[in-house]
Design a protein around this motif. Structure first.
Motif, short mmCIF file in Angstrom:
data_model
loop_
_atom_site.label_atom_id
_atom_site.label_comp_id
_atom_site.label_asym_id
_atom_site.label_seq_id
_atom_site.Cartn_x
_atom_site.Cartn_y
_atom_site.Cartn_z
N ALA A 187 -3.56 8.71 -0.43
CA ALA A 187 -4.39 7.51 -0.48
C ALA A 187 -4.12 6.62 0.73
CB ALA A 187 -4.14 6.75 -1.77
N LEU A 188 -2.85 6.56 1.14
CA LEU A 188 -2.50 5.77 2.33
C LEU A 188 -3.24 6.29 3.55
CD1 LEU A 188 -0.68 3.64 3.76
CD2 LEU A 188 1.02 5.46 4.04
N VAL A 191 0.81 -1.22 0.00
CA VAL A 191 0.00 0.00 0.00
C VAL A 191 0.85 1.27 0.00
CG1 VAL A 191 -1.98 -1.12 1.08
CG2 VAL A 191 -0.26 -0.04 2.53
N THR A 192 2.07 1.22 0.57
CA THR A 192 2.91 2.42 0.58
C THR A 192 3.65 2.63 -0.74
OG1 THR A 192 4.76 1.21 1.58
CG2 THR A 192 3.25 2.36 3.08
N LEU A 195 2.65 1.32 -3.85
CA LEU A 195 1.79 1.37 -5.03
C LEU A 195 0.84 2.57 -5.04
CD1 LEU A 195 0.80 -2.42 -5.30
CD2 LEU A 195 2.55 -1.18 -6.60
N LEU A 196 0.68 3.19 -3.87
CA LEU A 196 -0.31 4.27 -3.77
C LEU A 196 0.34 5.55 -3.25
CD1 LEU A 196 -3.14 2.15 -2.13
CD2 LEU A 196 -3.09 2.96 -4.50
N PRO A 197 -0.22 6.71 -3.59
CA PRO A 197 0.32 7.99 -3.09
C PRO A 197 0.06 8.16 -1.60
CG PRO A 197 -1.68 8.37 -4.35
CD PRO A 197 -1.32 6.92 -4.55
N GLU A 198 0.79 9.08 -1.01
CA GLU A 198 0.70 9.33 0.43
C GLU A 198 -0.73 9.61 0.89
OE1 GLU A 198 2.09 10.38 4.41
OE2 GLU A 198 3.04 9.32 2.77
N ALA A 208 -6.10 3.50 2.34
CA ALA A 208 -5.29 2.30 2.05
C ALA A 208 -4.74 1.65 3.32
CB ALA A 208 -4.16 2.65 1.10
#
Length: 447
Positions: A186-187, A178-179, A181-184, A191
């Motif tokens: 979104a986390l 999750v960290t 593959l996704l932007p901050e 996420a």
């Protein structure tokens, strides 16, 4: 020879019990470790957003620590059930409790949504997690060790211990996914919940395996003879209080090393040493993978060498190794930090694989679940504040020296207590009476 006749039924059941212990503890530790990772990475801004960032980190670590406070209570509650109605039933309950709690964390609204109720809800769920872990570990160890011969107790106890690195690997991979593959944003938005919600799938798998498992032969014998303890915790402290105390202090270093590396150092490295989240999570992942493959060798050594010497050597090495880990991480160099994590991991995890058998042999069968669970839970409660303490020592001194001293002292305490516990229990049958009954001695003919 066919595959169906290669092993006798007892051997097959022992292997089945070992696998069930491994799978169950993997799921339990996955749930526990994703909380530790989230507390280092996201819980501060999500649940304590009204605080200064440094204070938010400390508060986040405080919620991590409270889960350890209920471990001894979980040890007493589930130890009582495990010593009265059976290991299997207690383990099914702990797995269900942990699964529901972890799923609940994944659904919990944040501070931005419900204000102060968010951290309160987080604390309550964490306390319940501690109850579940407090009852899980001891039962998993016993379901493995009590299905095999006594001389293989250390080896089969290591099956349950393998769940710790496996759970940590899964937890680290979940957050790496999750960290990376996704932007901050979104986390922080959604996420971070995914690893917690995914736990539901793992729990279902674990329940299916545990429901198919048979009760341990030693427990069945106690129940058949109506010889279970009336109140296990009372009987435990009446007859085995010294073993509990030594057990508590003998395993302090296990908690300190793990939570210093995976929780405190993760926060320290990403907030103050300019490591990215992904890079330091990869260090933890490498250390966890190494643990999975190296850890069993500690238990394997007990089949050839005196366990007292093995424990002395491993913890003697861990003292400078733990200090070196902090020093190398403080350089800010990725490869040196990796080396430090690896060096500190090897002796600690080899001792961890021995630890289960060491505690299991210390207590009689009828209070064994309670005994090893209470010792493990109390030790965890003492060390659960490790990330909080280390962060406070670092903040107050501005140097890593005090965290190093804290780690070295706790490891030395473990060394002394382990030697004392083994001196008291090694090679002895905990179920044997301390002396023959009076009528038996009188009936013995004189040759």
């Amino acid at each position: 020879m066919s595959s169906t006749t290669r092993f006798n039924p007892d051997e097959r059941m022992a292997r089945k019990a070992g696998i069930a212990a491994f799978v169950g503890t993997t799921i339990e530790w996955y749930d526990f470790y994703i909380y530790g990772t989230a507390s280092a990475l996201v819980f501060g801004p999500l649940f304590f957003s009204g605080s200064d960032p440094a204070v938010a980190t400390l508060l986040s670590f405080a919620t991590f620590a409270v889960g350890f406070l209920t471990r001894p209570i979980g040890g007493v509650v589930f130890g009582h059930l495990g010593d009265k109605i059976g290991r299997k039933r207690a383990l099914i309950l702990t797995l269900m409790l942990m699964g529901v709690t972890t799923f609940g964390v994944g659904l919990l609204p944040t501070y931005a949504t419900i204000g102060a109720l968010a951290p309160i809800g987080l604390i309550v769920l964490r306390l319940v997690q501690g109850l579940a872990v407090g009852g899980e570990w001891g039962g998993a160890v016993l379901i493995a060790t009590e299905h095999t011969k006594k001389d293989r107790g250390y080896l089969f106890g290591a099956f349950a211990q393998q769940g710790s690195p496996a759970g940590r690997i899964l937890a680290t991979l979940a957050f790496l996914a999750v960290t990376s593959l996704l932007p901050e944003q979104a986390l922080l938005d959604w996420a971070w919940r995914v690893p917690f919600l995914f736990s539901a799938v793992l729990v279902v798998v674990g329940l299916v395996i545990r429901l198919r498992l048979e009760e341990s032969p030693e427990m069945e014998k106690l129940k058949k003879n109506d010889a279970t303890a009336k109140v296990p915790v009372v009987e435990l402290f009446r007859h085995n209080g010294r073993e509990v105390t030594l057990g508590v202090f003998s395993i302090l270093c296990v908690f300190v090393v793990v939570y210093a590396r995976d929780t405190f150092a993760l926060s320290w490295a990403t907030k103050e040493l300019d490591f990215s989240r992904d890079s330091f999570l990869s260090i933890i992942l490498v250390a966890s993978v190494l643990q999975f493959f190296v850890q069993p060798f500690g238990a394997l050594l007990t089949t050839r060498y005196d366990v007292r010497k093995i424990v002395t050597v491993l913890l003697g090495i861990e003292i400078p190794a733990l200090a070196l880990m902090f020093i190398l991480m403080a350089t800010g160099n990725y490869w040196l930090a990796m080396l430090g994590a690896v060096v500190a991991t090897i002796p600690d995890v080899m001792f961890y694989s021995v630890m289960a058998g060491m505690l299991a042999q210390a207590f009689p069968t009828k209070v064994r679940y309670t005994g090893i669970s209470v010792a493990y839970g109390l030790s965890g409660a003492l060390c659960g504040m490790t990330p909080l303490i280390l962060q406070w020592l670092l903040d107050s001194s501005g140097t890593v020296v005090l965290p190093v001293v804290f780690g070295v002292i706790t490891t030395f305490i473990s060394l002394v207590a382990s030697r004392a516990l083994l001196k008291r229990t090694f090679g002895k049958d905990a179920d044997a009476p301390t002396e023959p009954a009076l009528d038996q001695r009188e009936a013995t003919p004189v040759s």
